[in-house]
Design an enzyme around this catalytic site. Sequence first.
Site, PDB file in Angstrom:
ATOM      1  N   CYS A  33      -4.071  12.469  13.459  1.00 52.12           N
ATOM      2  CA  CYS A  33      -4.870  11.283  13.213  1.00 52.12           C
ATOM      3  C   CYS A  33      -4.826  10.414  14.460  1.00 52.12           C
ATOM      4  O   CYS A  33      -4.221  10.788  15.458  1.00 52.12           O
ATOM      5  CB  CYS A  33      -4.399  10.534  11.976  1.00 52.12           C
ATOM      6  SG  CYS A  33      -2.798   9.805  12.169  1.00 52.12           S
ATOM      7  N   LYS A  41       0.841  -1.213   0.000  1.00 56.12           N
ATOM      8  CA  LYS A  41       0.000   0.000   0.000  1.00 56.12           C
ATOM      9  C   LYS A  41       0.869   1.253   0.000  1.00 56.12           C
ATOM     10  O   LYS A  41       0.621   2.195  -0.751  1.00 56.12           O
ATOM     11  CB  LYS A  41      -0.909   0.000   1.229  1.00 56.12           C
ATOM     12  CG  LYS A  41      -1.593   1.323   1.490  1.00 56.12           C
ATOM     13  CD  LYS A  41      -2.462   1.291   2.717  1.00 56.12           C
ATOM     14  CE  LYS A  41      -1.763   1.641   4.016  1.00 56.12           C
ATOM     15  NZ  LYS A  41      -1.423   3.067   4.185  1.00 56.12           N
ATOM     16  N   ASN A  42       1.891   1.249   0.858  1.00 58.22           N
ATOM     17  CA  ASN A  42       2.679   2.468   1.024  1.00 58.22           C
ATOM     18  C   ASN A  42       3.629   2.735  -0.139  1.00 58.22           C
ATOM     19  O   ASN A  42       4.249   3.794  -0.202  1.00 58.22           O
ATOM     20  CB  ASN A  42       3.447   2.425   2.349  1.00 58.22           C
ATOM     21  CG  ASN A  42       2.512   2.620   3.532  1.00 58.22           C
ATOM     22  OD1 ASN A  42       1.345   2.938   3.347  1.00 58.22           O
ATOM     23  ND2 ASN A  42       3.023   2.421   4.736  1.00 58.22           N
ATOM     24  N   ARG A  53       0.928  14.524  13.431  1.00 53.14           N
ATOM     25  CA  ARG A  53       1.701  14.138  12.240  1.00 53.14           C
ATOM     26  C   ARG A  53       2.135  15.412  11.518  1.00 53.14           C
ATOM     27  O   ARG A  53       1.483  15.860  10.586  1.00 53.14           O
ATOM     28  CB  ARG A  53       0.850  13.262  11.296  1.00 53.14           C
ATOM     29  CG  ARG A  53       0.130  12.109  11.946  1.00 53.14           C
ATOM     30  CD  ARG A  53       0.870  10.806  11.922  1.00 53.14           C
ATOM     31  NE  ARG A  53       1.377  10.322  10.672  1.00 53.14           N
ATOM     32  CZ  ARG A  53       0.854   9.320   9.971  1.00 53.14           C
ATOM     33  NH1 ARG A  53      -0.240   8.729  10.376  1.00 53.14           N
ATOM     34  NH2 ARG A  53       1.426   8.898   8.857  1.00 53.14           N
ATOM     35  N   ARG A  70      -9.026  -0.064   4.778  1.00 55.61           N
ATOM     36  CA  ARG A  70      -8.164   0.974   4.188  1.00 55.61           C
ATOM     37  C   ARG A  70      -6.849   0.373   3.710  1.00 55.61           C
ATOM     38  O   ARG A  70      -6.290   0.837   2.720  1.00 55.61           O
ATOM     39  CB  ARG A  70      -7.835   2.050   5.239  1.00 55.61           C
ATOM     40  CG  ARG A  70      -8.930   3.063   5.462  1.00 55.61           C
ATOM     41  CD  ARG A  70      -8.388   4.194   6.315  1.00 55.61           C
ATOM     42  NE  ARG A  70      -7.035   4.502   5.904  1.00 55.61           N
ATOM     43  CZ  ARG A  70      -6.031   4.874   6.702  1.00 55.61           C
ATOM     44  NH1 ARG A  70      -6.262   5.016   7.983  1.00 55.61           N
ATOM     45  NH2 ARG A  70      -4.838   5.118   6.239  1.00 55.61           N
ATOM     46  N   ASP A  97       4.594   0.248  12.058  1.00 52.61           N
ATOM     47  CA  ASP A  97       3.347  -0.295  11.516  1.00 52.61           C
ATOM     48  C   ASP A  97       3.117  -1.753  11.898  1.00 52.61           C
ATOM     49  O   ASP A  97       2.072  -2.319  11.554  1.00 52.61           O
ATOM     50  CB  ASP A  97       3.320  -0.141   9.986  1.00 52.61           C
ATOM     51  CG  ASP A  97       3.057   1.298   9.570  1.00 52.61           C
ATOM     52  OD1 ASP A  97       2.734   2.121  10.438  1.00 52.61           O
ATOM     53  OD2 ASP A  97       3.196   1.605   8.357  1.00 52.61           O
TER      54      ASP A  97
END
Length: 455
Positions: free
Chosen positions: A151, A57-58, A156, A434, A342
């Site tokens: 968030c 994803k990243n 952030r 997500r 993560d």
Amino acid sequence: MLLLLRKDYRTARFLVKQSEARWLDLGHCGQRIVAMDRFVVSGGTRLQGDVAVASSKNAVLPILAACLLTDQECVVSGVPLLEDVATMLRLLESMGVEVTRRGGTVRVRASARLETEAPYDIVRKMRASYYVLGPLLGRMGAARVSLPGGCAIGTRPVDLTLRGIEALGTRVRLEHGYVDAAAPSLRGARVLLEGARGPSVGATINTMMAAALAQGETVIAGAACEPEVADVAGFLNRMGATVDGAGTAEVLIKGVGRLGGAEYHPIPDRIETGTLAVAAAITKGRVRLTNCRPDHLEGFVDRLRETGAEVETTRTTMTVSAKSRARPADISTAPYPGFPTDLQAQFMALVCTAEGASTVTENIFPSRFMHAMELDRMGAKVEVNGNVAVVRGVDRLSGAQVMASDLRASAALVLAALVAEGKTEILRIYHLDRGYERLEQKLNALGAKIERVPH
Ligand code: UD1
């Protein structure tokens, strides 16, 4: 309210029924309609079998944004069907970019006159929308991008991204919650992008993308070394850019006059890999992960072995098995190649049932512990003090109703639920959608019992 939603699997667009004869096309983002889904997990099965890891994803998100750098068509394959990807495609479409998607292949052509604004409405849903800033500056010399705000994992800041683009000659004004950036001509420069908490993935990638079309040479010192940075550089080079050293702390970009279309298949997702590896270990199962890159996860694999799990790797597979209760293991998150933030929540789920106490230190996002309280509701014993959590292993977890608070915290709750006695109900799993492509289907194929209950 009952909504009838279907997905056209050929185009991956979502349609909602308005009347007998009419289906409204929601584009790629119809998944938001299923936002209220929850999981009901029956714990207690050992996971066994093979499972393929999706693309990162990243890496995919900035690669899709990088397509703004050229007026030619770019083709990205192996794109997972994630809510965040849908949001990025919707953002690109809102800027006048043509986007088509068939299965995992996305074609992007940013040939029309481009809108240069990324509105709050989209950026607040996904911070990675910020990745359009660098490409818009490179291609159009202007960008207006909403400030993302905080968030669930804490504050952030974006100061390092702004430092990067300002070094290239961009004038930045912060007004009305937006970054207003103008750069009639970008010029290469040397810039240090390391902040108090280490290097920034986002700032490194954004600066690299803008510098690809700047005049002259840019050197990014203190660059983030994450594999996703190197992958975006790989895509830029395929487009005709000259980027050297990405994946190390110093990246050299020689600006070129224009970039062309490219085809690309992004790297496997190391965070999904780590999540599935914990699923194997926590259930005392045996799972072979295919299409992955164990060399991108050395910090994590080292700690996983410390818990007693057996981990065998080849270049593209990882087999994880565990026979007995986990041993405690301390982790401390760090920039790559250290233990990834993560995977902190997922690893915490694993040591919740370890034979003894473990310490979890979060150095990247110091308040990223929302999952701790939910794990406690399942019988875990986690005590958070500042950026350190002490996890006292318990014999067993028990199913409960819990609430997903962010993407990786949700994954941790699913992992804990796999071994909890009885049923666990996880609410708000849209956070999970997500960043994981149908995680429950992958886990169920390995023997888990997870039911997705629509709202
Ligand atoms: C990316 C990842 C995210 C991951 C994080 C750290 C994406 C879409 N997201 O986020 O999943 O958790 O890397 O590996 O790829 N910082 C500043 N100033 C800035 C930018 C960052 O101080 O301008 C700080 C952050 O608060 C944090 C640290 O630097 O403490 C690292 O953040 P960063 O690498 O920028 O994270 P993201 O790119 O936002």
